[in-house]
Write an enzyme that holds these catalytic residues in place. Sequence first.
Site, short mmCIF file in Angstrom:
data_model
loop_
_atom_site.label_atom_id
_atom_site.label_comp_id
_atom_site.label_asym_id
_atom_site.label_seq_id
_atom_site.Cartn_x
_atom_site.Cartn_y
_atom_site.Cartn_z
N LYS A 101 0.89 -1.28 0.00
CA LYS A 101 0.08 -0.18 0.01
C LYS A 101 1.00 1.10 0.08
CE LYS A 101 -2.79 0.92 3.78
NZ LYS A 101 -2.75 2.29 4.38
N SER A 102 2.00 1.22 0.83
CA SER A 102 2.73 2.52 0.87
C SER A 102 3.46 2.94 -0.38
CB SER A 102 3.82 2.30 1.93
OG SER A 102 3.24 2.21 3.30
N GLY A 115 -5.02 8.29 5.23
CA GLY A 115 -4.03 9.03 6.02
C GLY A 115 -2.77 9.37 4.91
N ARG A 141 -8.71 12.31 12.32
CA ARG A 141 -7.18 11.91 12.69
C ARG A 141 -6.39 13.24 12.80
NH1 ARG A 141 -5.58 6.86 9.08
NH2 ARG A 141 -3.53 7.12 10.17
N SER A 146 7.60 9.18 11.91
CA SER A 146 6.63 9.08 11.36
C SER A 146 6.66 8.91 9.77
CB SER A 146 5.19 9.65 11.51
OG SER A 146 4.23 9.96 10.47
N GLN A 163 5.07 9.30 7.35
CA GLN A 163 3.75 10.28 6.41
C GLN A 163 4.41 11.77 6.87
OE1 GLN A 163 0.19 9.12 7.95
NE2 GLN A 163 -0.06 7.11 6.67
N ASP A 170 2.20 -1.22 11.86
CA ASP A 170 0.81 -1.62 11.43
C ASP A 170 0.60 -3.17 11.77
OD1 ASP A 170 0.49 1.09 10.48
OD2 ASP A 170 1.24 0.32 8.38
N LYS A 177 -4.48 5.81 14.60
CA LYS A 177 -4.66 5.17 13.33
C LYS A 177 -6.11 5.15 12.75
CE LYS A 177 -0.26 4.21 12.89
NZ LYS A 177 0.24 4.73 11.84
N ARG A 229 -7.18 -3.26 9.48
CA ARG A 229 -6.18 -4.30 10.04
C ARG A 229 -6.62 -4.81 11.26
NH1 ARG A 229 -2.27 -3.45 6.60
NH2 ARG A 229 -1.54 -1.08 6.09
C1 S3P Z 1 2.41 4.78 6.37
C2 S3P Z 1 3.20 5.14 7.53
C3 S3P Z 1 2.72 4.77 8.72
C4 S3P Z 1 1.77 3.68 8.71
C5 S3P Z 1 0.68 3.68 7.65
C6 S3P Z 1 1.39 4.07 6.26
C7 S3P Z 1 3.02 5.46 4.83
O1 S3P Z 1 2.05 5.70 9.43
O2 S3P Z 1 1.17 3.35 9.91
O3 S3P Z 1 -0.06 2.69 7.21
O4 S3P Z 1 2.82 4.88 3.96
O5 S3P Z 1 3.99 6.27 5.07
P1 S3P Z 1 2.62 6.81 10.29
O6 S3P Z 1 3.66 7.67 9.29
O7 S3P Z 1 1.66 7.72 10.70
O8 S3P Z 1 3.52 6.13 11.40
#
Ligand code: S3P
Length: 423
Positions: free
Chosen positions: A21-22, A92, A120, A163, A165, A310, A337, A384
């Site tokens: 996914k990421s 997110g 969030r 993080s 993100q 995750d 989350k 999840r």
């Molecule tokens: C992600 C980062 C993680 C993870 C999310 C996907 C990403 O979140 O929990 O499912 O793709 O960068 P955080 O950056 O908030 O830890």
Amino acid sequence: MNITVNKSKGLKGEVVIPSDKSISHRSAMFSALTGGVCEVHNFSMGADCISTLNIIKELGCSVEFLAEKHIRIDSKNAFKKDRYKLDCGNSGTSMRLFSGILASREIESTLFGDESLSKRPMKRVILPLELMGAKFKHNDYKAPLIIQGKELFPIDYKTPIASAQVKSCILLAGLNTVGETKVTEPYVSRDHTERMLKYLEADISTEGNVTRIRKSQLVPKNLHVCGDISSAAFFMVAAAIVPNSDIIIKNVGLNPTRTGIIDVMQKMGADIQILDKRSECNEEVGDIRIKTSDLKSVTIEGAIIPRLIDELPVIAVLASQADGTTVVKDASDLRNKESDRIKCLVTELKKIGVQIEETPDGFVIEGKNKLTGGAEVECYHDHRLAMSLYVAGLICENPVCINEFQWVDISFPEFLPLMQSLF
Ligand code: S3P
């Protein structure tokens, strides 16, 4: 869709795990920044990544499916309008990464999402972007976010939490900002942004937990997305705890910033082997063989947390079958989350007989516990949690009914048929 899970007699066979996914999110976003044509192979068809795909279309990219999970993105007409309204759905990652992309361009954009995403925290990306000079309107630091994009200043930013993100958001703003933008994290979080930007020839470098980026034009290239270790985790745990199991999970991303689950399972004594390790588009990939295992408890804390954030809900299920008390600490961000993953997980696992207690930043689980099941559980619109409860259901004495199981579609629409192929 409500489903019932029955006790399993054993999992046997081979599965090909679907796309990460990421990495899928990033493949679509970064293709949109190249101004050229990129093909992405094995793109995730989960609802979150489709939200990102719809956003890049809205931004002016043409997106064509050449085959299943194989897309062609042409971004020569991207970012041509002055104003955009962009729907991030439940994602997110879309909201936080696009914030960085859009804040540094002279356009006005509104990013909005569903009920869960609108609750969030977005302060974590708004604050550093404001330090770079970005202009935001928001609802007490929550979505919808209205961004008045403009030319930004580079910053040297220490993120308070590890993080990916937040780090990616700042790096993506830095990618379009003159000068050097520097991000330092307390612990290293997943580095897919850095790897893919480097692959697309951005001026980016990483040393330990420090990443630097300079304004760069990305070069269009074709991208391959590997399988998602966070999706594989449900199969790894299921095979380790269901008696008479022996499975192979093919094509799993093994980026070291994501493999905390493998380290923890090995420490717990799981019978797990990595086969055929290879590299694809600057990411490590391999196959995982895993069999029913005799497990012992562990403490999970500190630097490993971002490497398995995750996977913690399904690790709780694993720990319920280990000898001793497993403690998870330093994971308070789990409360931010798709659901409050500490409170919701503990509430639902208790209903089926797991001896688990909530702490402010994690949970404590007593192992070697026979799970009674025979209950109806909720997944709080959280994919999840839904899949973790399913895995727990496979070892319960009595059937477990999971309500609204359709939320798995957010990351893993293929989950049920793939799991059932191992019965
Ligand atoms: C992600 C980062 C993680 C993870 C999310 C996907 C990403 O979140 O929990 O499912 O793709 O960068 P955080 O950056 O908030 O830890």
